[in-house]
Design an enzyme around this catalytic site. Structure first.
Site, mmCIF file in Angstrom:
data_model
loop_
_atom_site.group_PDB
_atom_site.id
_atom_site.type_symbol
_atom_site.label_atom_id
_atom_site.label_comp_id
_atom_site.label_asym_id
_atom_site.label_seq_id
_atom_site.Cartn_x
_atom_site.Cartn_y
_atom_site.Cartn_z
ATOM 1 N N GLU A 36 -5.615 2.283 6.795
ATOM 2 C CA GLU A 36 -5.356 2.320 5.347
ATOM 3 C C GLU A 36 -6.204 3.428 4.697
ATOM 4 O O GLU A 36 -5.805 4.072 3.733
ATOM 5 C CB GLU A 36 -5.719 0.950 4.751
ATOM 6 N N ARG A 94 0.843 -1.223 0.000
ATOM 7 C CA ARG A 94 0.000 0.000 0.000
ATOM 8 C C ARG A 94 0.871 1.264 0.000
ATOM 9 O O ARG A 94 0.543 2.263 0.619
ATOM 10 C CB ARG A 94 -0.968 0.024 1.193
ATOM 11 N N SER A 113 -11.144 -2.610 3.478
ATOM 12 C CA SER A 113 -10.433 -2.881 4.733
ATOM 13 C C SER A 113 -9.954 -1.565 5.319
ATOM 14 O O SER A 113 -9.295 -0.786 4.633
ATOM 15 C CB SER A 113 -9.227 -3.789 4.479
#
Ligand code: FAD
Length: 308
Positions: free
Chosen positions: A303, A183, A233
């Site tokens: 995230e 990420r 998520s």
């Protein structure tokens, strides 16, 4: 409206007068309309340039006015504040072309990941199956190094083209200059607007590609709460641990604050059960982090990007 936003607005009106309204303008546009969480107060300006030329012109105006701004893909990894955004949100939706040439696919940043996957499937090119079902744009996928089922954007991207927001020059960088990680990408740490990306794939069998995409989509439908608004998520993977499992084992599935709830179906997701505010989500995130730190000594990292 702040002075710099007023200034920007007037400059866009003048530009539009000479360029056939090339930059669509919405004022005080609620951001819940543009995010998969369906949360967020109004952005002072919501701007959608219709081409790379008008996007470049807009970026010149942003630089010259110093106006606060945020680039938006499909809004599937962001949480806009309840108070909204006192700047300009710039949508990439107008830059959405996708083309296949041999075993390469080139796509503009605002093209959906789904449209790129479909183009790959049509051209019998394998490698992008993992991405089928990620509800973002090409720009968002490159920025986040989006990934799933063992695949990552970094595994198939060969180069990307961006506009440097300081020098206003267009540059193309190869895969090796993306500093991709989990990420992570160079774009998270630089002032650059991704304009397009090129993916290199491998010749495959169309039926097998289609079957794998259908399988991944089926797994998402079965395991993820796609029937509710969310941003996927919420937390990054914790090294050596399953984040969803820690949340589940802590008895947090179904835990609710206001309209925000830890999904019963997938503990890694926070869903908007209806009328959730950004504050509800942020309070829930803080609570989950506290519980996981107490129970496992693990500090979870978010995230989802909080924009205010
Ligand atoms: C149901 C669901 C499932 C998901 N599943 C996955 C998954 O399996 N794997 C995964 O990795 N993610 C997943 N996500 C999260 C999300 O879809 C990805 O992170 C996606 O890559 C975000 O793309 P976006 O276009 O929506 O970006 P946005 O949310 O609009 O933006 C994300 C960030 O990228 C920046 N950005 C966007 N476009 C550009 C550009 N052109 N230039 C510079 N910066 C830009 C934005 O400023 C922002 O900081 C899921 C989300 C949902 C809602």
């Amino acid at each position: 409206m702040t002075e710099s936003i007023k200034n920007l607005y007037e400059r866009i009106l003048a530009y539009n007068g000479e360029h056939d309204n090339a930059i669509a303008i919405l004022r005080d546009e609620p951001m819940y309309r543009h995010t998969t969480f369906k949360i967020g107060g109004p952005a002072a300006l919501f701007l959608t340039p219709d081409s790379t030329d008008s996007m470049t012109a807009l970026c010149t105006m942003l630089k010259e006015t110093g106006a606060k701004h945020f680039f938006l893909g499909n809004g599937s990894n962001v949480l806009f504040d309840d108070g909204g955004f006192d700047g300009a949100v710039i949508s990439l939706a107008g830059l959405n072309s996708v083309s296949a040439d041999g075993n390469m696919i080139r796509a503009e940043a605002g093209a959906s990941v789904a449209s790129v996957c479909k183009a790959a499937r049509e051209a019998s090119l394998t490698g992008l199956e993992f991405a089928f079902g990620i509800p973002g744009t090409v720009g968002g996928a490159v920025y986040m190094n989006a990934g799933a089922y063992g695949g990552e954007t970094a595994f198939v991207l060969t180069e990307s083209t961006y506009l440097d927001l300081d020098t206003l020059t267009v540059c193309t960088i190869p895969l090796t200059e993306h500093s991709f990680g989990y990420r992570e990408s160079v774009y998270k740490h630089t002032k650059r607007l991704i304009l397009s990306a090129e993916f290199t794939l491998t010749e495959g069998k169309r039926e097998e590609i289609a079957a794998l995409m259908a399988d991944y989509m089926n797994r998402r439908v079965t395991k993820q709460p796609l029937e509710y608004p969310s941003a996927g998520s919420v937390f990054k993977r914790y090294p050596g641990r399953y984040t969803g499992q820690m949340i589940d084992e802590s008895g947090l599935k179904g835990y609710t604050i206001g309209g925000a709830q830890v999904s019963e179906k997938h503990a890694g997701f926070i869903i908007n059960k209806g009328g959730a505010t950004a504050k509800d989500v942020l309070d829930l995130i803080a609570y989950i982090k506290k519980v996981i730190l107490e129970n496992y000594g693990c500090e979870l990292e978010c995230e989802v990007i909080h924009v205010k």
